[in-house]
Design an enzyme around this catalytic site. Structure first.
Site, PDB file in Angstrom:
ATOM      1  N   HIS A  82       0.842  -1.197   0.000  1.00  0.00           N
ATOM      2  CA  HIS A  82       0.000   0.000   0.000  1.00  0.00           C
ATOM      3  C   HIS A  82       0.876   1.245   0.000  1.00  0.00           C
ATOM      4  O   HIS A  82       1.801   1.350   0.789  1.00  0.00           O
ATOM      5  CB  HIS A  82      -0.902   0.029   1.240  1.00  0.00           C
ATOM      6  CG  HIS A  82      -1.738   1.275   1.311  1.00  0.00           C
ATOM      7  ND1 HIS A  82      -2.887   1.419   0.570  1.00  0.00           N
ATOM      8  CD2 HIS A  82      -1.564   2.428   1.993  1.00  0.00           C
ATOM      9  CE1 HIS A  82      -3.392   2.625   0.803  1.00  0.00           C
ATOM     10  NE2 HIS A  82      -2.611   3.255   1.663  1.00  0.00           N
ATOM     11  N   ASP A 161     -15.401   2.394   8.071  1.00  0.00           N
ATOM     12  CA  ASP A 161     -14.345   3.332   7.684  1.00  0.00           C
ATOM     13  C   ASP A 161     -14.882   4.373   6.707  1.00  0.00           C
ATOM     14  O   ASP A 161     -14.546   5.554   6.808  1.00  0.00           O
ATOM     15  CB  ASP A 161     -13.157   2.585   7.072  1.00  0.00           C
ATOM     16  CG  ASP A 161     -12.118   3.568   6.522  1.00  0.00           C
ATOM     17  OD1 ASP A 161     -11.534   4.319   7.335  1.00  0.00           O
ATOM     18  OD2 ASP A 161     -11.929   3.620   5.300  1.00  0.00           O
ATOM     19  N   ARG A 168     -14.964  12.527   9.368  1.00  0.00           N
ATOM     20  CA  ARG A 168     -13.710  13.194   9.762  1.00  0.00           C
ATOM     21  C   ARG A 168     -13.384  14.332   8.805  1.00  0.00           C
ATOM     22  O   ARG A 168     -12.871  15.379   9.214  1.00  0.00           O
ATOM     23  CB  ARG A 168     -12.556  12.180   9.782  1.00  0.00           C
ATOM     24  CG  ARG A 168     -12.615  11.238  10.975  1.00  0.00           C
ATOM     25  CD  ARG A 168     -11.726  10.020  10.751  1.00  0.00           C
ATOM     26  NE  ARG A 168     -10.350  10.383  10.464  1.00  0.00           N
ATOM     27  CZ  ARG A 168      -9.533   9.678   9.683  1.00  0.00           C
ATOM     28  NH1 ARG A 168      -9.929   8.563   9.101  1.00  0.00           N
ATOM     29  NH2 ARG A 168      -8.302  10.085   9.488  1.00  0.00           N
ATOM     30  N   SER A 183      -7.570   3.402   9.685  1.00  0.00           N
ATOM     31  CA  SER A 183      -8.363   3.478   8.460  1.00  0.00           C
ATOM     32  C   SER A 183      -7.664   2.719   7.326  1.00  0.00           C
ATOM     33  O   SER A 183      -8.260   1.867   6.661  1.00  0.00           O
ATOM     34  CB  SER A 183      -8.555   4.961   8.094  1.00  0.00           C
ATOM     35  OG  SER A 183      -9.013   5.124   6.779  1.00  0.00           O
ATOM     36  N   LYS A 187      -8.624  -1.424   5.702  1.00  0.00           N
ATOM     37  CA  LYS A 187      -8.946  -1.726   4.307  1.00  0.00           C
ATOM     38  C   LYS A 187      -8.057  -2.837   3.746  1.00  0.00           C
ATOM     39  O   LYS A 187      -8.506  -3.690   2.986  1.00  0.00           O
ATOM     40  CB  LYS A 187      -8.819  -0.454   3.458  1.00  0.00           C
ATOM     41  CG  LYS A 187     -10.020   0.483   3.670  1.00  0.00           C
ATOM     42  CD  LYS A 187      -9.882   1.799   2.937  1.00  0.00           C
ATOM     43  CE  LYS A 187      -9.131   2.804   3.748  1.00  0.00           C
ATOM     44  NZ  LYS A 187      -9.518   4.206   3.557  1.00  0.00           N
TER      45      LYS A 187
HETATM   46  N1  URA Z   1      -6.258   7.568   3.757  1.00  0.00           N
HETATM   47  C1  URA Z   1      -7.128   6.715   4.307  1.00  0.00           C
HETATM   48  O1  URA Z   1      -7.461   5.697   3.713  1.00  0.00           O
HETATM   49  N2  URA Z   1      -7.617   6.991   5.519  1.00  0.00           N
HETATM   50  C2  URA Z   1      -7.290   8.100   6.196  1.00  0.00           C
HETATM   51  O2  URA Z   1      -7.770   8.275   7.290  1.00  0.00           O
HETATM   52  C3  URA Z   1      -6.385   8.995   5.608  1.00  0.00           C
HETATM   53  C4  URA Z   1      -5.883   8.708   4.375  1.00  0.00           C
END
Ligand code: URA
Ligand code: CA
Length: 434
Positions: A82, A161, A168, A183, A187
């Site tokens: 990632h 999320d 947020r 977060s 994923k």
């Molecule tokens: N990228 C994400 O996937 N989550 C965040 O909280 C910030 C950047």
């Protein structure tokens, strides 16, 4: 349990238990807990932070909030990579075939998304016929057979999320390391990763602008991963300028092919070898990163990485002859050079601004509805630290409209030239394994 008591607990700096965090995330996903209470909680987290066990619990609660991809029928350790985002980041297109060539299973679920260029799927669709609309069974079969396949995002992954990130965004609580880290990790874990290599970008074009912040985020993610049983490591890499030369969809596919041939840009090649080495080690195909690196260099040299790219493309309907003949990729109608106005050294290439210039050409989506032009984009001809003579090309502009004055202006103000010598930036700053 009452939500108001949990907000108060976090507000006062106390640690929430696993059950409490599960209660919050489940309640929020179901709609039982309203946005205003979660807003108050995220603000309390912003100021009070979260302990390591809270971060792990939050991550796993978000994983449990939706579907999880089951990759258990794929042989071997599924390592995912990632990147925390950047401009012209072609690493995924290179790394997939590269590590697949040495036996690491790459089962990639990818998206389109917004940005300067398309996502990995958009880029791959520059190859005629290539498609990611395949059934799960086919996907698993392909990974077992070829060690690599890409499938479009499907199912309801980490809905908690999605809701939390959107909230947020409008409550000034995005910039919280524990919230960002959980977060991102939620994923990756929901998408089925057994092990994770993180490429945390740092510098002007990155989400985290300073090395300190990038290191803190990297450490937070590595700890979460390891605490929830996924071997995780992070590389902190430079994003003070775009990576490689190409920014655009077909252009990046060509750049990835060049890199797999051993003829790619130096920085992109090096970063792929570094990230790839760690993927190979986490997949237990080599003992040390040095040994892994040798295997990857060999795969480039003997053509097996390129062969893996061809097999990958043709297995998903793509015209693999683009690998030998990249002129078969979509081509822009107009090609212009951005000529340097003075002699000197390149001191800055503002990655965001260069990315925006590519988006203005049509390489990326400004809104979800925008159409991408796969043929267009930019090829940088210089990197920070290079010498330039007046009249030399700083970048080539590939456009499907004739007038590119706005793009040129954007590029001139983002590629800076100075009279005194400038050092090239460090590419790989640190590797974090815990
Ligand atoms: N990228 C994400 O996937 N989550 C965040 O909280 C910030 C950047
Ligand atoms: Ca690039």
């Amino acid at each position: 349990m009452r939500m108001v008591d949990l907000i108060e607990k976090k507000r006062d700096g106390k640690e929430l238990s696993s059950e409490e965090i599960q209660f919050i995330i489940k309640g929020y996903t179901d709609g039982a807990i309203p946005d205003y209470q979660i807003s108050a909680l995220t603000m309390a987290i912003f100021f009070q932070g979260m302990t390591e066990s809270e971060r792990a619990d939050l991550t796993m609660s978000m994983v449990e909030s939706g579907d999880k991809i089951d990759l258990s029928k794929i042989e071997g350790i599924k390592v995912d990579k990632h990147s925390t985002g950047g401009v012209g980041d072609t690493t995924t297109l290179v790394l997939g075939p590269l590590v697949a060539a040495v036996g690491v299973p790459v089962a990639k679920m990818s998206g389109r998304g917004l940005g300067h260029t398309g996502g990995t799927i958009d880029k791959l669709e520059a190859v005629e016929g290539f498609h990611v609309e395949i059934e799960n069974e086919e996907f698993i079969k392909l990974v077992n057979q070829n060690k690599i396949a890409v499938i479009g995002q499907s199912g309801n992954l980490t809905p908690a999320d999605k809701k939390l990130y959107a909230l947020r965004d409008v409550t000034a609580t995005v910039d919280s390391i524990p919230l960002i880290a959980s977060s991102i990790m939620s994923k990756k874990i929901a998408a089925g990763a057994d092990a994770i290599v993180l490429d945390v970008k740092t510098g002007a074009g990155a989400f985290m602008k300073t090395l300190d912040d990038s290191r803190e985020l990297a450490k937070a993610m590595v700890r979460i991963g390891n605490n929830v049983g996924r071997k995780t490591m992070a590389v902190i890499s430079d994003m003070s300028q775009p990576l490689g030369f190409a920014i655009g969809n077909a252009l990046e596919v060509k750049e990835a092919i060049d890199t797999l041939k051993g003829e790619g840009p130096e920085d992109l090649t090096e970063l792929c070898l570094v990230l790839g080495s760690h993927m190979v080690v986490l997949a237990e195909k080599a003992e040390t990163p040095a040994q892994a690196r040798e295997m990857l260099e060999q795969a480039i040299k003997d053509g097996s990485a390129l062969e893996a790219m061809k097999t990958f493309l043709s297995s998903q309907g793509g015209d693999a002859s683009v690998v030998d003949d990249p002129s078969r990729l979509p081509q822009a109608k107009f090609v212009y050079e951005l000529e340097a106005k003075e002699d000197g050294y390149v001191s800055e290439i503002v990655a965001d601004a260069v990315g925006t210039a590519a988006m203005v050409l049509g390489a990326g989506r400004a809104t979800k509805e925008s159409e991408i032009d796969l043929a267009v984009g930019l090829m940088l001809r210089k990197k920070i630290g290079d010498t330039v003579s007046k009249g030399e090309s700083l970048a080539t502009i590939y456009s499907n409209f004739e007038n590119v004055e706005e793009v040129k202006e954007r590029l001139y103000s983002s590629i800076k030239i100075t009279a005194s010598k400038v050092d090239a930036p460090v590419l790989v700053h640190e590797e974090i394994t815990e």
